[in-house]
Design an enzyme around this catalytic site. Structure first.
Site, PDB file in Angstrom:
ATOM      1  CG  HIS A  65      -1.654   1.191   1.593  1.00 41.28           C
ATOM      2  ND1 HIS A  65      -2.502   1.949   0.573  1.00 41.28           N
ATOM      3  CD2 HIS A  65      -1.559   2.199   2.686  1.00 41.28           C
ATOM      4  CE1 HIS A  65      -2.925   2.920   1.143  1.00 41.28           C
ATOM      5  NE2 HIS A  65      -2.395   3.162   2.337  1.00 41.28           N
ATOM      6  CD  GLU A  91      -2.695   5.317  11.988  1.00 38.57           C
ATOM      7  OE1 GLU A  91      -3.874   5.185  12.194  1.00 38.57           O
ATOM      8  OE2 GLU A  91      -2.216   5.313  10.796  1.00 38.57           O
ATOM      9  CG  ASP A  92      -0.849   1.254  10.936  1.00 38.04           C
ATOM     10  OD1 ASP A  92      -1.641   1.559  11.876  1.00 38.04           O
ATOM     11  OD2 ASP A  92      -1.184   1.515   9.743  1.00 38.04           O
ATOM     12  CG  HIS A 121       1.455   7.077   4.296  1.00 36.44           C
ATOM     13  ND1 HIS A 121       1.873   6.190   3.385  1.00 36.44           N
ATOM     14  CD2 HIS A 121       0.235   6.381   4.909  1.00 36.44           C
ATOM     15  CE1 HIS A 121       0.974   5.474   3.098  1.00 36.44           C
ATOM     16  NE2 HIS A 121      -0.178   5.529   3.914  1.00 36.44           N
ATOM     17  CG  ASP A 136      -3.561   6.758   2.861  1.00 38.34           C
ATOM     18  OD1 ASP A 136      -3.168   5.633   2.684  1.00 38.34           O
ATOM     19  OD2 ASP A 136      -4.518   6.998   3.617  1.00 38.34           O
TER      20      ASP A 136
END
Length: 722
Positions: free
Chosen positions: A48, A76-77, A72, A139
């Site tokens: 992605h 966060e992940d 990006h 995104d």
């Protein structure tokens, strides 16, 4: 997943001087951080971010933006931190990745108030570095392209969010190609039947008429070659969503819709654009009212082009856009053209708008909005606006959204002119204020001293700026009225304890109540947001009356409830201690207490299982139970003050007051008085009826709608529990 060498090749195609090592390092780091993570489709998750980066290469963006796309989702992940990215890739890229992370965490499809606040945060993030929103848009585009792997309800949520927020934002930034694709992908989820129907119609039309696009582009090239103009001609059918929207707006079926094809002519220079226009208009008949010159009057995002609609083959209308190569680059990339590269150097495009100036212009239109709902409306009005151009009497150009009125024009010039507007002239003719302004018209605003904005203007105005200014003026006028009423209530309440409501006393009360100033105290008193008793108690707690003996606790006021049950007084009959009462149970809401003679009880005659036998606790109750009195008073100076004083003398607090009807000699008011019990009500009404200025007095009771809905929200002090 795109290999790193292929991604670098995409960047090198427009930027031979790209920092290959930086992109390779970001690729390797992102792949390592996302190792073991998978998308719902089963693909490796890192595919992605790589796809997002590839989308951004189509806009010829700089290395920092491409690297941000690769990273990006790491903060966060994954276990990656802001500090680690700063150490590896520098503070600039770390700030961009952090900005995208914050945007990702915004739940833009939540409630209106939350959504408005998220829009504020979105614009704040954009104002720091617009590349953040470019990555976020890419995104979202890739997520919409792969949305089939998501749950159906999640697909609908994301599609609606895309249609409402991201697609119009892309369009507002000048990235029309991205707007169209986002809209079409969302349309595919939200209304697949309509989209499939339009596609089938296209297939049928092509079978009947052949390749219309190829024939018309061929005709245009032939005419331009004959005129000695070296220009590129591009043609395409419009997207299904664009066609569906036109069908909805015009109320026409597909067969009656004419302009479903669009053509672009890329000329060599600006003056050649007008020569191309002349060639096309000589060959094909132009459609009146369908001409726009965005070269002489560019859009705020830098867009320049000439738009015209002509009748082509078989009478079919086609839209033609004419622009130069530089204009085309801005039209494709919008504000993102500022970061575009060509041959390893930042592209020098004189038409590319400065992103900082663009976002500042957009943001300043919203920063004055205090109310969440007003802010959200202003943002959406601006995002979806289709501009028209009109002129002041001196010839200055004013840009307004399509459908704007002279009210919008007046406020666009200056808030002072808008507030004082009493009329308007369009092209020298006096017109109503609700007249819709058209392209090229000259507008003159007529003003008068002493004029104030009217509430009806909110229905006339279309721009966020005008609506904001009107609402602010109306709030200020309401505030003055509330202050006058609050001063009367404060005077009465303070006199009740032998004090005066001086400016100094009100300022002191404001400090104790954590309010800005004395005027705010009065405004809240007048608008029933604050009780007089609270203000008096803040200054003179020792003078506030307390009942003799211990008063009955509010949570013990009603006897007959089960352990843990709560109760609300019914707003229709407003029962008081001392009156016979009965309860009606509501699932999840406790018991609603009605007077035994309440007319609303007839709705429950066939539901005896919901009735509860109740009675008030004996003893002295506190004066906390509001009862609405309907009073008709003589319209003479000082009457209202005397009535408020009289109510205070009876040790009843006024919690709300509304003017229901005004006549030259009388006016009617509804007064909410907080009472102890039925005897207290009898004492108060007797005192009021003895006043010569009171023409009529009744206790106001209503009947619930049949069948009644869930009980209304309790007033302050009404909702109690055991």
């Amino acid at each position: 997943m795109i290999p790193v060498d292929d991604l670098i090749a995409l960047v090198r195609a427009y930027n031979p001087q790209t920092n290959e090592a930086l992109i390779r390092a970001a690729y390797d780091f992102g792949r390592e951080m996302h190792e073991g993570q998978f998308r719902r489709s089963g693909e490796a998750y890192f595919s992605h971010p790589v796809s997002v980066a590839a989308i951004l290469t189509q806009q010829n963006l700089d290395d920092a933006t491409i690297v941000t796309a690769l990273l990006h989702d790491t903060i966060e992940d994954t276990k990656a931190s802001y500090n680690e990215i700063t150490t590896r890739f520098g503070a600039d890229i770390a700030d961009l990745v952090d900005g995208v992370t914050k945007l990702t965490n915004l739940q833009l499809s939540s409630t209106e108030t939350k959504q408005a606040e998220n829009f504020r945060k979105l614009f704040m993030a954009m104002s720091k570095d617009l590349r953040v929103i470019l990555v976020k848009l890419a995104d979202r585009l890739h997520n919409m392209r792969t949305i089939k792997a998501m749950r159906p309800e999640k697909q609908v949520q994301k599609a609606r969010e895309t249609m409402d927020i991201y697609a119009p934002l892309a369009g507002r930034m000048g990235m029309q190609w991205m707007r169209e694709e986002l809209e079409d992908l969302a349309f595919k989820v939200l209304n697949p039947e309509a989209r499939n129907s339009i596609i089938r119609r296209f297939v049928t039309l092509r079978g009947e008429t052949g390749d219309v696009i190829e024939r018309i582009t061929g005709d245009m090239r032939k005419e331009l070659d004959a005129a000695g103009l070296n220009a590129q001609v591009l043609g395409r059918a419009k997207k299904p969503y664009s066609i569906w929207r036109k069908m909805e707006e015009k109320g026409q079926g597909f067969s009656r819709l004419s302009d479903i094809y669009g053509f672009r002519v890329i000329a060599g220079a600006e003056d050649e654009c007008y020569r191309v226009l002349g060639v096309i208009h000589r060959r094909w008949r132009s459609v009146p009212g369908r001409f726009k010159d965005y070269i002489s009057q560019p859009k705020s995002n830098g867009y320049r082009s000439i738009h015209t609609t002509v009748s082509g083959r078989d009478g079919k209308r086609v839209e033609v856009q004419i622009r130069t190569r530089e204009m085309h680059e801005v039209a494709e990339a919008g504000v993102a053209a500022h970061w575009s590269y060509r041959d390893g150097e930042p592209a020098e495009n004189r038409f590319a708008v400065d992103p900082a100036r663009w976002i500042a212009t957009l943001s300043e239109q919203f920063q004055s909005e205090e109310d969440h709902e007003d802010f959200l409306e202003a943002v959406k009005l601006e995002m979806y606006a289709d501009k028209v151009f009109c002129f002041t009497p001196k010839g200055d150009v004013v840009k307004l959204p399509r459908g704007a009125t002279p009210i919008d024009f007046a406020f666009a010039i200056h808030t002072r002119i808008g507030s004082a507007c009493v009329g308007a002239k369009v092209d020298g003719m006096r017109v109503p204020l609700w007249t819709r302004i058209k392209n090229g018209q000259s507008v003159e605003i007529i003003t008068a001293e002493g004029q104030d904005p009217q509430a009806t203007w909110l229905d006339i105005a279309t721009t966020g700026k005008a609506k904001t200014a009107i609402r602010r003026a109306l709030r200020e006028m309401d505030r003055e009225r509330f202050i006058r009423l609050g001063r009367e209530l404060a005077r009465s309440g303070f006199e009740h304890v032998g004090k005066k409501a001086t400016d100094k006393a009100l300022e002191t009360a404001a400090r104790k109540l954590s309010l800005p100033d004395g005027d705010e105290v009065l405004a809240r008193l007048g608008s029933a947001q604050l009780r007089v008793a609270s203000v008096v108690e803040a200054l003179y707690p020792e003078l506030v009356d307390t009942p003799e003996g211990e008063a009955v606790r509010r949570d013990r006021a009603v006897i007959g409830l089960e352990q843990g049950q709560s109760f609300n007084r019914a707003t229709c009959c407003q029962p008081l201690p001392g009156e016979r009462i009965v309860g009606i149970t509501w699932r999840g809401r406790g018991v609603v207490v009605h007077a035994i003679d309440c007319a609303s009880l007839s709705h429950f005659d066939d539901q005896p299982e919901r009735w509860v036998d109740l009675h008030w606790h004996s003893g002295r109750h506190a004066a906390i139970y509001p009862v609405t009195l309907d009073i008709t008073l003589a319209n003479d100076p000082g009457v209202l003050g005397r009535i408020c004083t009289l109510i205070g003398e009876q040790k009843a607090n006024i919690s709300d007051l509304n003017f229901m009807d005004r006549k030259p000699d009388f006016y009617r008011i509804w007064v909410d008085a907080e009472l102890r019990d039925a005897e207290h009500l009898h004492t108060l009404t007797s005192a009021l009826e003895a006043e010569a200025d009171v023409a009529a007095l009744t206790r106001r009771r209503t009947i619930e709608e049949s069948p009644p809905g869930a009980p209304g929200a309790p007033r302050e002090g009404e909702a109690v529990g055991l």
